[in-house]
Design an enzyme around this catalytic site. Structure first.
Site, PDB file in Angstrom:
ATOM      1  CB  ILE A  13      -0.984  -0.028   1.206  1.00  0.00           C
ATOM      2  CG1 ILE A  13      -1.934   1.168   1.196  1.00  0.00           C
ATOM      3  CG2 ILE A  13      -0.253  -0.174   2.519  1.00  0.00           C
ATOM      4  CD1 ILE A  13      -3.087   1.085   2.215  1.00  0.00           C
ATOM      5  CB  CYS A  14       1.001   4.151   0.805  1.00  0.00           C
ATOM      6  SG  CYS A  14       1.388   5.909   0.966  1.00  0.00           S
ATOM      7  CG  ASP A  15       5.830   6.379  -0.835  1.00  0.00           C
ATOM      8  OD1 ASP A  15       5.328   6.607  -1.961  1.00  0.00           O
ATOM      9  OD2 ASP A  15       6.423   7.249  -0.182  1.00  0.00           O
ATOM     10  CB  THR A  17       2.269   0.524  -4.682  1.00  0.00           C
ATOM     11  OG1 THR A  17       2.154   1.939  -4.593  1.00  0.00           O
ATOM     12  CG2 THR A  17       1.207  -0.130  -3.834  1.00  0.00           C
TER      13      THR A  17
END
Length: 193
Positions: free
Chosen positions: A102-104, A106
């Site tokens: 999730i988020c950074d 990815t």
């Protein structure tokens, strides 16, 4: 009891995995959540929570059985040292062990080519391309809160509930109506009738 690993860094976004880890850690779920990091030093989340990792990358045996690797985002992904987890992620993909980022996290996956052949999302396509110069997965990008494709689950930074829903479904912890009621409760504050 099956094991789920959560990779943590200094500055990890503690809320991004909190919904799902609370559900997975319930005795009736049949899972045990454990943390892994680049070393055994305590990690301090963005919210100021100090976590002592259960494993470090050096002492964790890839022969250990685990059901999923969850990778929260956070400020730690800007530090190259945390990219050492690439070996564990490669192992997961090579052995069909689901990876949920999730988020950074990815963006980290995108830079190492893990997103190129799977439908995925992230904070935004421009953000992903800027933060991951080696990313080549434009054609597989979907602008959604969370995307589940095969052994990969990805979410943007505001999609913690959708991310959790996809993980709970993938691991067969909650399904169908029960899963939707869980999601409605946390998303809307009530269960739809």
């Amino acid at each position: 009891m099956k094991k789920v690993l959560v990779f943590i860094t200094d500055g990890f976004a503690d809320w991004e995995a909190s919904y799902v880890t609370a559900e997975l850690n319930k005795p009736e779920a049949g899972f045990q959540v454990q943390t892994i990091a680049i070393d055994k030093n305590p990690k301090v989340s963005m919210g100021g929570l100090t976590v002592l990792p259960d494993y470090d990358l050096q002492d964790f045996s890839l022969k250990s059985e685990f059901s999923m690797l969850i990778i929260p985002g956070g400020t730690g992904w800007r530090e190259k040292k945390n990219h050492q987890v690439e070996k564990l992620v490669s192992f997961c993909f090579g052995h069909n062990i689901p990876v949920a980022a999730i988020c950074d996290a990815t963006t980290f996956l995108g830079n190492y080519g893990f997103l190129d052949n799977y439908k995925h999302t992230g904070n935004s396509l421009p953000y992903l391309k800027e933060g991951a110069p080696n990313y080549r997965g434009d054609k597989e990008y979907i602008d959604k809160q969370s995307v589940n494709d095969g052994c990969l689950i990805t979410a943007n930074g505001s999609g913690a509930l959708e991310f959790s829903r996809d993980i709970l479904n993938k691991l067969d912890v909650l399904k169908g109506k029960e899963l939707e009621e869980w999601y409605d409760l946390f998303k809307n504050g009530f269960i739809k009738k």
